[in-house]
Design a protein around this motif. Structure first.
Motif, PDB file in Angstrom:
ATOM      1  N   PRO A  56       0.796  -1.232   0.000  1.00 23.34           N
ATOM      2  CA  PRO A  56       0.000   0.000   0.000  1.00 23.34           C
ATOM      3  C   PRO A  56       0.828   1.282   0.000  1.00 23.34           C
ATOM      4  CG  PRO A  56      -0.992  -1.600   1.466  1.00 23.34           C
ATOM      5  CD  PRO A  56       0.328  -2.188   1.029  1.00 23.34           C
ATOM      6  N   LEU A  57       1.947   1.300   0.712  1.00 22.99           N
ATOM      7  CA  LEU A  57       2.747   2.525   0.766  1.00 22.99           C
ATOM      8  C   LEU A  57       3.269   2.904  -0.616  1.00 22.99           C
ATOM      9  CD1 LEU A  57       3.954   4.768   2.493  1.00 22.99           C
ATOM     10  CD2 LEU A  57       5.947   3.303   2.881  1.00 22.99           C
ATOM     11  N   ILE A  58       3.571   1.906  -1.449  1.00 26.36           N
ATOM     12  CA  ILE A  58       4.031   2.205  -2.803  1.00 26.36           C
ATOM     13  C   ILE A  58       2.884   2.775  -3.633  1.00 26.36           C
ATOM     14  CG2 ILE A  58       4.835   1.147  -4.953  1.00 26.36           C
ATOM     15  CD1 ILE A  58       6.644  -0.613  -3.352  1.00 26.36           C
ATOM     16  N   THR A  59       1.679   2.222  -3.465  1.00 26.92           N
ATOM     17  CA  THR A  59       0.515   2.797  -4.159  1.00 26.92           C
ATOM     18  C   THR A  59       0.334   4.252  -3.747  1.00 26.92           C
ATOM     19  OG1 THR A  59      -0.583   0.640  -4.171  1.00 26.92           O
ATOM     20  CG2 THR A  59      -1.965   2.562  -4.560  1.00 26.92           C
ATOM     21  N   PHE A  60       0.422   4.534  -2.451  1.00 24.95           N
ATOM     22  CA  PHE A  60       0.264   5.898  -1.952  1.00 24.95           C
ATOM     23  C   PHE A  60       1.360   6.805  -2.521  1.00 24.95           C
ATOM     24  CE2 PHE A  60       0.889   9.281   1.168  1.00 24.95           C
ATOM     25  CZ  PHE A  60      -0.409   9.731   1.350  1.00 24.95           C
ATOM     26  N   TYR A  61       2.569   6.301  -2.565  1.00 28.21           N
ATOM     27  CA  TYR A  61       3.678   7.094  -3.098  1.00 28.21           C
ATOM     28  C   TYR A  61       3.458   7.425  -4.573  1.00 28.21           C
ATOM     29  CZ  TYR A  61       8.252   8.061  -5.119  1.00 28.21           C
ATOM     30  OH  TYR A  61       9.282   8.614  -5.843  1.00 28.21           O
ATOM     31  N   GLU A  62       3.119   6.412  -5.371  1.00 27.89           N
ATOM     32  CA  GLU A  62       2.970   6.636  -6.811  1.00 27.89           C
ATOM     33  C   GLU A  62       1.769   7.530  -7.120  1.00 27.89           C
ATOM     34  OE1 GLU A  62       5.179   5.831  -8.862  1.00 27.89           O
ATOM     35  OE2 GLU A  62       6.339   4.242  -7.882  1.00 27.89           O
ATOM     36  N   ALA A  63       0.697   7.409  -6.348  1.00 30.36           N
ATOM     37  CA  ALA A  63      -0.520   8.172  -6.636  1.00 30.36           C
ATOM     38  C   ALA A  63      -0.493   9.577  -6.049  1.00 30.36           C
ATOM     39  CB  ALA A  63      -1.736   7.427  -6.100  1.00 30.36           C
ATOM     40  N   ILE A  64       0.075   9.736  -4.866  1.00 32.98           N
ATOM     41  CA  ILE A  64      -0.005  11.011  -4.150  1.00 32.98           C
ATOM     42  C   ILE A  64       1.337  11.744  -4.088  1.00 32.98           C
ATOM     43  CG2 ILE A  64      -0.688  12.115  -1.989  1.00 32.98           C
ATOM     44  CD1 ILE A  64      -2.977  10.677  -3.431  1.00 32.98           C
ATOM     45  N   MET A  65       2.402  11.042  -3.776  1.00 29.48           N
ATOM     46  CA  MET A  65       3.676  11.697  -3.483  1.00 29.48           C
ATOM     47  C   MET A  65       4.522  11.981  -4.720  1.00 29.48           C
ATOM     48  SD  MET A  65       4.665   9.554  -0.020  1.00 29.48           S
ATOM     49  CE  MET A  65       6.076  10.609   0.383  1.00 29.48           C
ATOM     50  N   ARG A  66       4.680  10.991  -5.570  1.00 28.09           N
ATOM     51  CA  ARG A  66       5.586  11.153  -6.709  1.00 28.09           C
ATOM     52  C   ARG A  66       5.191  12.302  -7.635  1.00 28.09           C
ATOM     53  NH1 ARG A  66       6.275   7.523 -11.496  1.00 28.09           N
ATOM     54  NH2 ARG A  66       8.402   7.804 -12.285  1.00 28.09           N
ATOM     55  N   PRO A  67       3.885  12.486  -7.952  1.00 31.29           N
ATOM     56  CA  PRO A  67       3.525  13.607  -8.834  1.00 31.29           C
ATOM     57  C   PRO A  67       3.792  14.981  -8.214  1.00 31.29           C
ATOM     58  CG  PRO A  67       1.768  11.964  -8.768  1.00 31.29           C
ATOM     59  CD  PRO A  67       2.715  11.628  -7.666  1.00 31.29           C
ATOM     60  N   ALA A  68       3.895  15.038  -6.877  1.00 32.05           N
ATOM     61  CA  ALA A  68       4.098  16.335  -6.212  1.00 32.05           C
ATOM     62  C   ALA A  68       5.386  16.343  -5.393  1.00 32.05           C
ATOM     63  CB  ALA A  68       2.897  16.629  -5.310  1.00 32.05           C
ATOM     64  N   TRP A  69       6.369  15.572  -5.817  1.00 28.40           N
ATOM     65  CA  TRP A  69       7.583  15.388  -5.030  1.00 28.40           C
ATOM     66  C   TRP A  69       8.302  16.707  -4.742  1.00 28.40           C
ATOM     67  CZ3 TRP A  69       8.887  11.530  -2.124  1.00 28.40           C
ATOM     68  CH2 TRP A  69      10.201  11.427  -1.631  1.00 28.40           C
ATOM     69  N   GLY A  70       8.412  17.577  -5.739  1.00 23.91           N
ATOM     70  CA  GLY A  70       9.095  18.853  -5.542  1.00 23.91           C
ATOM     71  C   GLY A  70       8.435  19.700  -4.473  1.00 23.91           C
ATOM     72  N   ARG A  71       7.114  19.770  -4.478  1.00 19.87           N
ATOM     73  CA  ARG A  71       6.393  20.545  -3.462  1.00 19.87           C
ATOM     74  C   ARG A  71       6.553  19.927  -2.076  1.00 19.87           C
ATOM     75  NH1 ARG A  71       3.186  24.535  -5.007  1.00 19.87           N
ATOM     76  NH2 ARG A  71       2.643  24.755  -7.201  1.00 19.87           N
ATOM     77  N   LEU A  72       6.542  18.601  -2.008  1.00 19.90           N
ATOM     78  CA  LEU A  72       6.705  17.942  -0.722  1.00 19.90           C
ATOM     79  C   LEU A  72       8.092  18.204  -0.145  1.00 19.90           C
ATOM     80  CD1 LEU A  72       4.947  14.521  -1.431  1.00 19.90           C
ATOM     81  CD2 LEU A  72       4.110  16.364   0.025  1.00 19.90           C
ATOM     82  N   GLU A  73       9.105  18.205  -0.983  1.00 13.53           N
ATOM     83  CA  GLU A  73      10.456  18.489  -0.492  1.00 13.53           C
ATOM     84  C   GLU A  73      10.591  19.920   0.016  1.00 13.53           C
ATOM     85  OE1 GLU A  73      13.739  15.681  -2.425  1.00 13.53           O
ATOM     86  OE2 GLU A  73      12.995  17.189  -3.831  1.00 13.53           O
ATOM     87  N   LEU A  74       9.731  20.807  -0.477  1.00 14.43           N
ATOM     88  CA  LEU A  74       9.717  22.193  -0.004  1.00 14.43           C
ATOM     89  C   LEU A  74       8.859  22.374   1.242  1.00 14.43           C
ATOM     90  CD1 LEU A  74       9.427  24.104  -3.415  1.00 14.43           C
ATOM     91  CD2 LEU A  74      11.450  23.909  -1.944  1.00 14.43           C
ATOM     92  N   GLY A  75       8.298  21.283   1.745  1.00 19.42           N
ATOM     93  CA  GLY A  75       7.511  21.356   2.966  1.00 19.42           C
ATOM     94  C   GLY A  75       6.061  21.746   2.777  1.00 19.42           C
ATOM     95  N   GLN A  76       5.514  21.512   1.578  1.00 17.35           N
ATOM     96  CA  GLN A  76       4.129  21.898   1.292  1.00 17.35           C
ATOM     97  C   GLN A  76       3.165  20.706   1.424  1.00 17.35           C
ATOM     98  OE1 GLN A  76       3.928  23.953  -2.480  1.00 17.35           O
ATOM     99  NE2 GLN A  76       5.670  25.275  -1.988  1.00 17.35           N
ATOM    100  N   ALA A  77       3.364  19.911   2.457  1.00 18.95           N
ATOM    101  CA  ALA A  77       2.547  18.710   2.639  1.00 18.95           C
ATOM    102  C   ALA A  77       1.072  19.041   2.764  1.00 18.95           C
ATOM    103  CB  ALA A  77       3.028  17.945   3.874  1.00 18.95           C
ATOM    104  N   ASP A  78       0.735  20.092   3.519  1.00 25.42           N
ATOM    105  CA  ASP A  78      -0.670  20.453   3.720  1.00 25.42           C
ATOM    106  C   ASP A  78      -1.357  20.752   2.397  1.00 25.42           C
ATOM    107  OD1 ASP A  78      -0.260  20.135   6.384  1.00 25.42           O
ATOM    108  OD2 ASP A  78      -0.179  22.261   6.871  1.00 25.42           O
ATOM    109  N   ARG A  79      -0.695  21.505   1.530  1.00 23.35           N
ATOM    110  CA  ARG A  79      -1.288  21.868   0.243  1.00 23.35           C
ATOM    111  C   ARG A  79      -1.430  20.648  -0.657  1.00 23.35           C
ATOM    112  NH1 ARG A  79       1.757  26.894  -2.313  1.00 23.35           N
ATOM    113  NH2 ARG A  79       0.095  26.535  -3.846  1.00 23.35           N
TER     114      ARG A  79
END
Length: 474
Positions: free
Chosen positions: A306-329
């Motif tokens: 499941p964590l890989i599904t979550f990563y591919e669907a939610i995290m990977r497309p927005a990786w740059g924003r997440l690295e900038l600390g924009q998790a809430d957005r």
């Protein structure tokens, strides 16, 4: 494992224990070695010579020797280990655990053959040896006993340590009394034991209202150990080299492209060109190929972690924003994607798992095959996708029996149109000659059911409504 370790036998015995990382294999094996006064050795990524020195130090520590043992070769080391199990040295089984065995097999390719020689020799000579080889590289461990491998036919135990099922995971996270929260938590982290205490130090969402904040701080934050975990799971598999290709395959499946042709089209390759990555991901237990229960020769792929599904669907497309600390957005903009690509498919898998266990009564206790598939009506050229089904294959002149057809919806209140789809599927299967006389029509609804559907289920005992709370009820 305990039964294997304590089994009375005058011959050397071998066990192969595998499972993806974070499943608790090392914890279990260390506990086994401690309880049986056995030798535990955990290999590391090192050269053959350094690994040999590390083994010598572990043996010396085990025997209480004042200085590390020095083995000239791995041949000498294996001979010495089996010598520990000589009947003249003691009574009862001698447990020896070689953990992270793929590290050793990579730098000492002859090691399985050396073990095979000693195993074979101690089938005629008495031995107390109970040797357990363990590893997380699933493809390597799977090949130890396959084909013409030296250890094929030598193991008395082959054990795969799997994640908790969804009900056990809910109890482990102590959220079994809150099905809405348990299902969402499972859709993100599945049943991996290490994530709760090792990774998150018991940071558990307090309630459903806290779930979004928990996702942002525990998974989407660059400061969280889970932030890059999905990437590490892929990188740790020894047969995976071009990780970008494998991530693309997984992303295709997460997007809903679950057939071989659909995956190939998504990543811009020919279907024949993705056979190898698909096979590697299957061997690594990161991808599961599930046969269409109604159409022979057809199958679909599902991400097993499941964590890989979550990563591919939610995290990977927005990786740059997440690295900038924009998790809430990122999380605020991911509600529909989470429901459709993460929680929805996870809920469907939960329903099939339920039918294999506590929910078998819905299919009148049938031991038929549980799966999903597409029912196609060639006359009207329409098809119905069935999320969960129980089918007994016909034999000896007996017709195939459809014991259950089920529809699963995560974020939609189920109503009569969903039941009508199941009725069409049942009628189509009956027209093909299948036995549907006692077929249960199951509506699995995480968001509930309309009053009309409830009234219909009350009138018709072949219609069953299964809520999220029902799945977690024990």
């Amino acid at each position: 494992m305990a039964a294997f370790a304590s089994r009375a036998s005058s011959q050397a015995m071998l066990a192969v224990v595998s499972g993806r990382r974070r499943m608790g294999k090392t914890y279990l094996l260390r506990a086994l070695a401690e309880q049986t006064q056995g030798l535990y050795f955990g290999a590391t990524a090192a050269t053959a010579a350094e690994s040999l020195r590390q083994l010598g130090a572990a043996v010396a520590d085990y025997l209480g020797a004042p200085a590390p043992f020095t083995f000239a070769t791995w041949d000498d080391a294996v001979t010495f280990l089996f010598g520990l199990a000589d009947p003249t040295r003691g009574d009862g089984p001698q447990v020896v655990v070689l953990d992270e065995f793929p590290y050793l097999a990579k730098v000492v390719p002859e090691l399985p053959s050396l073990i095979q020689r000693e195993i074979d020799r101690h089938q005629t000579q008495p031995s107390r040896m109970r040797l357990l080889l363990c590893g997380s590289a699933m493809s390597v461990m799977g090949n130890l006993l396959a084909g013409s491998a030296p250890l094929r036919g030598r193991a008395q135990l082959e054990l795969v340590v799997r994640p908790f099922d969804f009900t056990a995971a809910a109890r482990f996270w102590e959220v079994a009394d809150r099905p809405d929260l348990a299902a969402r938590l499972g859709a993100v982290l599945g049943g991996t034991p290490a994530y709760r205490r090792q990774f998150l130090a018991d940071d558990v969402p307090r309630d459903l209202a806290d779930f979004g904040d928990w996702v942002c701080r525990a998974v989407l934050s660059p400061r969280s150990p889970l932030f890059r975990e999905a990437r590490y799971l892929l990188a740790e598999e020894t047969d995976i080299r071009e990780t970008s290709l494998y991530h693309s395959v997984l992303a295709a499946v997460a997007e809903g492209n679950t057939t071989r042709g659909g995956i190939a089209g998504y990543i811009g390759r020919k279907a024949v060109d993705i056979s190898h990555p698909l096979n590697v991901l299957e061997d690594s237990h990161l991808l599961t190929r599930e046969a269409d229960i109604f159409r022979q020769g057809k199958s679909r792929y599902r991400i097993a972690e499941p964590l890989i599904t979550f990563y591919e669907a939610i995290m990977r497309p927005a990786w740059g924003r997440l690295e900038l600390g924009q998790a809430d957005r990122v999380w605020a903009a991911s509600a529909e994607r989470f429901a459709a690509q993460v929680a929805g498919p996870h809920f469907e898998a939960m329903c099939r798992e339920y039918l294999l266990g506590d929910g078998s009564h819905l299919a009148h206790g049938s031991l038929g095959e549980v799966g999903a598939g597409v029912v196609t009506d060639t006359h009207t050229r329409t098809s119905v996708e069935v999320d969960a089904a129980v089918v007994e294959r016909g034999s000896g002149g007996r017709r195939p029996r459809i014991a259950l057809l089920g529809e699963a919806k995560w974020g939609t209140t189920m109503g009569l149109p969903h039941l009508d789809r199941l009725l069409r599927a049942r009628d189509t299967l009956a027209a093909r000659g299948n036995d549907t006389d006692n077929c249960t029509l199951a509506c699995f609804g995480a968001a509930g059911f309309t009053d009309h559907l409830k009234a219909r289920a009350h009138q018709d005992d072949t219609v069953r409504l299964v809520s999220l709370a029902d799945l977690y009820a024990r």
